[in-house]
Write an enzyme that holds these catalytic residues in place. Structure first.
Site, PDB file in Angstrom:
ATOM      1  CE  LYS A   1      -2.137  -0.853   4.013  1.00  0.00           C
ATOM      2  NZ  LYS A   1      -1.472  -2.064   4.000  1.00  0.00           N
TER       3      LYS A   1
ATOM      4  CD  GLU B   1       0.918   2.684   8.105  1.00  0.00           C
ATOM      5  OE1 GLU B   1       1.679   1.794   7.724  1.00  0.00           O
ATOM      6  OE2 GLU B   1      -0.275   2.235   8.562  1.00  0.00           O
ATOM      7  NE  ARG B   2       6.239  -0.937   8.881  1.00  0.00           N
ATOM      8  CZ  ARG B   2       5.505  -1.174   7.864  1.00  0.00           C
ATOM      9  NH1 ARG B   2       5.322  -0.124   6.992  1.00  0.00           N
ATOM     10  NH2 ARG B   2       4.973  -2.323   7.950  1.00  0.00           N
TER      11      ARG B   2
END
Lengths: 265, 457
Positions: B152, B178-179
């Protein structure tokens, strides 16, 4: 995603089960036909052997019209191919072998499976078990084609075991010199022409039987592996189905018990 | 100064604050003496409010004094934000000095019904499978669904690379849960390509408390809304990952005292999501084209979170594990993905027909798969064999080398115009390429690439 949908999995399992029923049954049918074919062939072999011996005794005069020595490019091929399907790569192997050989030549084809490869062929429809009538009709047509000089060579393409062969039918080949010592009853004039016809029919019919047996062997093998494949797929799908179903149940139990606890606290 | 109260209870990221005189309103911003920002989420009693912390609550003490600011969370907006990165509260986190700009509240109303402009103008992404099967419209809401590790983020980066760089439009990127590494990678990448100076970024990544992850999507959205409403700009809004917004909501939901609903999600799931999604809209002022990555828990598209998001979208691009397992990237599932604008009068008849035929072909191949697995290819009819040949070629041709994945594939990224895409797929489906080996279709750009590769093989 479809792989997570219980209903879809169920449908695929049902479809695989149905297919497995067909392949399993077909395997049984093919093995019984194979048995029958082998007996037919075993019985016929002796006859064919004596027929070949007998033809050797024919004097040249009878051969001449059918043993033209001139090499020509007008050829005819007799192609056997069972048309029942469900026999793995048997049909396509045989026809892939035959197609380049017979390309551009006249074809006498047995079985409707040959339609896609040889749309313009003289076609004979095969029956449950190879019939001598079909073999006779083919041999006669071949003879007419040859005698009328429409073609100057006729060959048979057939399968024996798992190998494909091309055997020449016309011009007839002399195997052994004519031996005058043979006593012929009732008379040469009556017997020899008939013997020749019988011989041609025998060669065609034997090739027909060989191909039939090869088809049954191919079908038994193909159906056996198809049945195994179906079993594997059913097992895989069934375990996926069970796993998803169980996790849905677990989830629901957790939700109900949590809600019950939550209501108290 | 101001309305003061005291913390009476701390439960992780959720706190109760007692106000003796006047209660602060819902969504009002409170600041503790030690500088921790809180947002009012619920009124428990006439004197007690329940708040969500937007900062980590480490070291916070019950009984600490809290001041109500009288307003909501506001973030700086406007052109000065381009090239800048902020956190949920609008504080710069890119080390480029303080920001002076007008501030907007992150809680806003969605545009009125009459203002909404249902635009259906195709816009090109340069990615074959997307342009062909799930064409994106300008001003539309687009979702990229996918389980863990199917690509993604790479795909959204590629879209930023292809779309944001080529169009002069302003972009906003909201990094939600997210990261952190991906965020910093992206800033460096964008700086390198120059796309950064057309982009405003807001980050609330995995390391932040749920309150920050819950609100940072709104921060990013507010930036985009300003571009749309005040500057009358067409804006691109990228959100990675909208599922984390729901997840953050679910993390605080039970702490707020709400009973969990299906699969443990918050009972207010649809409402929370609607508040966000309804604001992402194209109006007569300008458009917001939003591309949202959506994590699909356990690859289950029937999970309540993806289901709730589905209904908001105009185009859905589904990334599937089974496609990724074949080594085909972008791992778009050609049968699950769809778009509202895939109709003949928007994308053109040729495009539409080609897309439908590609789908039919792949659908038929799917149906035949079990038969092939059991009986083998030889039992198929000549027609079906052709379908299988073409479907396998189409399947491989759906892969495409991407600029963002150069490091993984070692192949230079390729941008394919929609005209080339349609022409290429039409050629395959018409059977012009039946004799070209399958391998040539793998990781190719347009069909000319395939011919080129086939010559080399």
């Amino acid at each position: 995603m479809p792989e997570n949908n219980l209903f879809d999995i169920k449908k695929r399992v049902t479809a695989a089960r149905q297919t497995r029923k067909i392949t399993g049954t077909m395997e049984l049918i093919a093995s019984s036909r194979l048995y029958r074919g082998r007996i037919l062939l075993a019985n016929y072999r002796d006859w064919a052997k004596y027929m070949r011996e007998a033809v050797r005794c024919l004097p040249d005069a009878y051969f001449e019209p059918l043993a033209g020595s001139e090499e020509g490019s007008k050829k005819a091929y007799i192609v056997f191919c069972g048309s029942k399907g469900l026999s793995g790569s048997y049909g396509s192997n045989l026809l892939d072998y035959a197609a380049p050989i017979a390309d551009g030549h006249l074809v006498l084809a047995v079985g409707s499976a040959t339609e896609t490869y040889f749309p313009d062929a003289y076609r004979y429809f095969d029956e449950e078990t190879p019939s001598a009538d079909v073999a006779r009709a083919i041999a006669q047509t071949a003879k007419v084609l040859y005698e009328s000089k429409t073609v100057n060579e006729v060959s048979i393409i057939y399968m024996r075991g798992t190998e494909m062969y091309t055997d020449r039918l016309f011009p007839l080949t002399r195997i052994k010199e004519y031996n005058d010592m043979v006593i012929v009853e009732p008379s040469k004039k009556v017997l020899f022409p008939e013997l020749l016809e019988e011989y041609m029919e025998t060669v065609v019919y034997e090739a027909y039987l060989h191909t039939f047996v090869a088809e049954q062997v191919a079908r038994v093998t193909a159906m056996d592996s198809a049945t195994q494949n179906a079993d594997e797929i059913i097992e895989d799908l069934q375990s996926t189905y069970n796993r998803i179903r169980q996790s849905a149940i677990t989830q629901e139990i957790i939700m109900v018990s949590n809600a019950a606890r939550g209501g108290r606290a | 100064m101001g309305n003061k109260g005291f913390i009476s209870r701390i439960n992780g990221p959720v706190l109760d604050v007692r106000f003796e005189e006047k209660l602060p309103g819902l969504n009002e911003l409170l600041i503790s003496k030690s500088g921790i920002h809180l947002e009012v989420a619920a009124h428990i009693t006439p004197k007690l409010v329940r708040c969500i912390a937007l900062d980590p609550t480490d070291g916070l003490l019950a009984s600490e004094e809290v001041t109500a600011t009288g307003g909501t969370v506001t973030v700086p907006v406007g052109e000065t934000m381009l090239g800048r990165t902020i956190d949920v509260l609008g504080r710069p986190i890119d080390g480029k000095g303080p920001i002076t700009a007008s501030h907007w509240s992150i809680h806003r109303k969605p545009p009125e019904l009459i203002m909404i402009n249902p635009n259906t103008e195709f816009f090109e992404t340069g990615i074959k499978v997307i342009d062909l099967l799930t064409p994106y419209a300008k001003g539309a809401k687009i979702g990229l669904f996918g389980g863990a590790g199917v690509g993604k983020t790479i795909l959204i980066m590629e879209l930023i690379n292809n779309v944001a760089r080529n169009s002069g439009d302003y972009s906003v990127f909201a990094g939600v849960g997210e990261r952190s590494r991906e965020g910093s990678d992206m800033i460096l990448d964008m700086e390198y390509t120059g796309a950064l100076y057309n982009t405003a970024l807001a980050f609330g990544q995995m390391n932040e408390p749920p309150g920050a992850r819950l609100r940072v999507a709104l921060t990013g959205l507010t930036l985009a809304e300003y571009f749309r409403d005040e500057m009358k700009q067409d804006t691109l809004l990228f959100i990675d990952n909208i599922f984390r917004y729901i997840q953050a909501g679910s993390e605080v939901s039970s702490l707020l005292g709400r009973m969990a609903s299906a699969v443990g999600y918050q009972p207010t799931l649809a409402n929370e999501l609607g508040e966000l999604e309804e604001r992402i809209a194209s109006t007569t002022n300008g458009s917001i084209t939003s591309i949202q990555a959506i994590y699909v828990p356990a690859d289950d598209l029937t999970d309540p979170a993806p289901v709730a998001i589905f209904s908001h979208l105009d185009a859905t691009t589904v990334l599937s594990r089974s496609v990724a397992e074949m080594g085909i990237y972008p791992a778009v599932d050609p049968l699950e993905s769809n778009s509202r604008i895939l109709e003949a009068n928007v994308v053109g008849k040729e495009h539409f027909d080609t897309a439908r035929r590609v789908q039919e072909c792949l659908q038929r191949y799917n149906e035949l798969k079990d038969i092939i697995a059991i009986l083998g290819m030889d039992e198929l009819s000549a027609e079906d064999k052709k379908t299988v040949t073409r479907a396998r070629r189409v399947q491989r041709f759906l892969s495409q080398p991407m600029s963002m994945a150069e490091a993984f594939t070692g192949i230079e990224g390729k941008y394919v115009s929609v005209k080339d895409t349609v022409r290429s797929f039409a050629a395959i489906i018409n059977g012009d390429c039946d004799n070209i080996p399958e391998a040539a279709f793998f990781m190719a750009g347009s069909i000319d690439d395939v011919y080129e590769k086939a010559r080399k093989i």
